[in-house]
Write an enzyme that holds these catalytic residues in place. Structure first.
Site: not given
Lengths: 424, 354
Positions: A96, A256, A380, A382, A385, A407
């Site tokens: 954009d 977004d 968690c 991810c 973590c 995260h």
């Protein structure tokens, strides 16, 4: 509904040394760093939005400097972001004009032609027409300001031109018509005009700071006027990530935001996300700022009488206590006390009374008891973590904080995906 | 605190009023007799201390050097100032007990802090201490010691290629400096003798400008492929740059030969920086490496430039040739324009070019 991450050079250094709070000496910015989709096991979004405002040019300087911006134009977004289609099939790279960055100017900073070259160089899959922001939003049918009317006209004229010229970019490029308006009705009018021009993809702009209720009103009006036409609608810059499911119900196909990342270091309290059933929950990261970084030390009158060497000592004790606690040694209460010992020096606010400072630290103490006591990093999966443990919950260096942002992106994205499975 | 004795000291007879001694000590010994006090204001506005704040990046560099170099040295003395609380007995410095160390670190605080963090806690530091009669005199000494002039930057850059193991923030600069040296002095270089350096005042093009061009390419352009290996950088890396400038001199001979930055914008910062990006674009788009590659790549620019007269037609403005200046904005304005001309000589007709 697809979630696009609005990038502004948000990377982490994978080789960052958390013990010494610094990067290795050979590290090269950008080349050695990781974008969220590189760092995490799964990309925490369905696409990336790149605003022209992120890149430096002769009109303004962006987050990416001159040499790097020239490189972007050479390599294209996929190579530059290391986000290849092959590895991330079906992912979107949207561009954009960064209308927010020239909001105070009389007219958009860019022409249709140079915007299309920018999109062509970037190899974007999607690109918004050149628009000019309208900040007014009236829910009654009040007369618009002259300026609002003028800006809508500019936006629509450029959109017509953009649609025509964008044919040059070929079939793999989807032109998106930017909607600007001052009310639900005027936005619906704009949407109808854009569809008449040929657009099958619209982007709702100018609502980045609006409450979700207003965005809903606008979307409802647009839906009513467009009827059953098969138009994709993207909402530009949606900050209230908690409300994302509400957008889906109104036919939004994508939006977004940077919000989950930014929250990690711009929100004082709700800066570490977790999935609380079907909803987004929050913990508060523990602040242990860098004592050797003088900005923090100077921020506090207490720090000046305490002195930098003493600060460094208190910092070391606090950090050591948190790390020991996380590894199973040390008691929760004492750990939090050591944090408060340090924080009550370095986060002391001159402008506030002793009483309100003390009250603030008491409040922080109970917040930190929850954050550390419930050990969310252990629940968690991810990479952040998993790899860093409690470090992910420490509010400290950019590398700490941006990793926590990664995260948050991962939590938010998987929540969005699981909600999609639940609701039809 | 009990009395501390350090020594043996060597007493220098420099001044009868301000005794000066030198001795060796470890970082922790130094901090037991002197403190680092940073300039600041107390609540009543009184000025205390005089040191500037710690510079973390600088300390890290020194610490890395001390930890990672095989045989580190710190030959510069840490300078301490005292007014009272200390005496010299035969060849020993005797520091009185008190609640705080009586001395101040006058010079070398970053080195000292780095030394406190290094693995080798016994690393001996050279200490030079002086004994003042008043705090005012101490402040005066502090200013005198710290107001020395650093070396001129261009001389440092020119010395750099011969030095190994410099702190990493200098490394892109070092690589660029190496190439500048090769371009300015190698036989057959298209820029031979043209770069103005500390040792070549007659040059036309300022060395920092060429460095700027090379650093952009080293960080984000074609030279990045060779940046980590000196011999590659000075082999194929140098060859590419030299071939590009040879091509530039040939294609734009009228704008180049005999010109100065005042008479032609091609040999001016704005032309050189922009052309640096053209080099990277050609190396990327066409894999240009040889002089012929670059000559062919530059072809679309012929007849469409205004380096010595006339005006430029940019997408959003027109500019007279001599109004382009050495600014970041003008560098990018011209660079974007020239790069888009070499990439898409006939403008935006894209559907076919992908």
């Amino acid at each position: 509904m697809k979630f696009l991450f609005a990038d502004t050079a948000d990377t982490v250094d994978p080789a960052f040394d958390f013990e010494r709070t610094r990067s290795p000496r050979q590290r090269r910015v950008h080349d050695d760093d990781h974008y969220p989709h590189e760092h995490l096991i799964r990309a925490p979004y369905d696409g990336i939005l790149l605003s022209r405002a992120a890149f430096s040019d002769h009109r303004r300087s962006g987050k990416y400097g001159a040499a790097r911006s020239m490189r972007f134009r050479r390599e294209g977004a996929r190579t530059f972001l290391r986000y290849p289609e092959a590895e991330f099939p079906g992912s979107i790279v949207m561009g954009d004009c960064g209308a927010f960055s020239y909001r105070d100017a009389d007219a958009p900073l860019y022409t249709v032609d140079d915007t299309l070259s920018f999109y062509a160089d970037g190899g974007f899959t999607h690109g918004c027409s050149v628009d000019h922001l309208i900040f007014d939003f009236f829910t009654d049918n009040r007369e618009p300001s002259e300026e609002a009317r003028r800006r809508q006209e500019i936006t629509l004229t450029l959109a017509a031109d953009f649609y025509r010229t964008s044919v040059a970019l070929g079939k793999r490029f989807t032109p998106m018509g930017a909607i600007q308006g001052w009310s639900p009705a005027s936005m619906a009018d704009a949407a109808v005009d854009l569809v008449k021009m040929g657009y099958r993809s619209l982007a709702l702009g100018g609502m980045a700071r609006s409450p979700t209720d207003d965005i809903e009103l606008a979307l409802k009006a647009i839906n009513e006027r467009l009827g059953a036409s098969k138009v994709a609608i993207h909402v530009l810059g949606f900050g209230k990530v908690e409300d994302a499911p509400r957008l889906k119900r109104l036919g939004v196909t994508s939006f977004d935001t940077t919000s989950p990342l930014l929250r990690a270091f711009k929100d004082d309290r709700q800066n570490y996300f977790y999935a609380d059933g079907n909803r987004l929950g929050h913990y508060t990261a523990v602040r242990i700022p860098q004592a050797a970084d003088d900005r923090h030390a100077r921020a506090s009158a207490k720090a000046r009488t305490v002195g930098q060497e003493e600060l460094i000592r208190l910092e070391r004790i606090a950090l050591g206590a948190v790390r020991a606690y996380a590894s199973g040694e040390g008691e929760l209460e004492q750990t939090v006390d050591r944090i408060i010992d340090y924080v009550s020096v370095v986060l002391w606010k001159d402008k506030k009374s002793e009483k309100s400072n003390t009250a603030e630290f008491a409040k922080l103490r109970s917040i930190y008891l929850r954050s550390l006591g419930e050990r969310p990093w252990e629940r968690c999966d991810c990479r952040v973590c998993h790899e860093l443990g409690v470090e992910a919950l420490i509010f400290r260096s950019t590398n700490h904080n941006k990793r926590r942002g990664f995260h948050n992106l991962a939590v938010f994205h998987s929540l969005l995906k699981s909600q999609a499975k639940v609701s039809p | 605190m009990k009395t501390i004795k350090l020594g043996p000291v060597l007493q220098l007879e420099q001044s009868s009023a301000v005794p000066v001694v030198v001795f060796r000590a470890t970082a922790s010994e130094i901090l037991s007799i002197a403190r680092i006090e940073r300039a600041d204001r107390r609540e009543d506005g009184r000025l205390v201390g005089f040191q500037r704040p710690q510079i973390q990046a600088h300390i890290n560099e020194i610490q890395d050097y001390l930890d990672e170099d095989e045989a580190p040295i710190l030959p510069n003395a840490i300078v301490l100032g005292f007014c009272g609380g200390v005496s010299i007995k035969s060849d020993v410095l005797v520091v009185d007990g008190g609640s705080v160390p009586p001395g101040w670190v006058v010079d070398g605080q970053q080195r000292l802090t780095a030394a406190t963090r290094t693995q080798n806690q016994d690393f001996p530091l050279l200490v030079s201490a002086f004994l003042c009669r008043s705090v005012a005199e101490l402040h005066k000494q502090f200013i005198l010691i710290n107001s020395t002039r650093p070396l001129p930057r261009d001389l440092i850059y020119e010395l750099m290629p011969g030095v190994e193991g410099l702190p990493p923030r200098l490394s892109d600069r070092t690589a660029a400096a190496l190439l500048v040296e090769a371009l300015n002095y190698r036989e057959g270089s298209p820029l031979k003798g043209m770069i103005k350096q500390h040792t070549n005042r007659a040059g036309v093009i300022k060395d920092t400008l060429i460095q700027r061009v090379l650093m952009a390419s080293l960080s984000d352009g074609a030279l990045s492929a060779w940046r980590d290996d000196t011999s590659l950088l000075l082999g194929p890396g140098y060859a590419m740059v030299a071939n590009f400038f040879s091509a530039l001199r040939q294609v734009f001979a009228d704008d180049w030969e005999g010109h100065t930055p005042k008479t032609s914008r091609l040999v001016h910062g704005v032309g050189l920086v922009a052309m640096g990006y053209v080099m990277d674009a050609l190396a990327f788009d066409r894999e240009a490496r040889s002089k012929d590659d670059f000559v062919a790549g530059l072809e679309p620019l012929v007849g469409r430039t205004a380096f010595r007269s006339g005006e430029w037609e940019f997408t959003d403005q027109r500019r007279l040739w001599n109004t382009l200046q050495n600014t970041g904005a003008d560098y990018q304005l011209l660079a974007t324009h020239l790069v888009s001309l070499v990439r898409r000589p006939r403008g935006l007709r894209l559907a076919s070019d992908r």
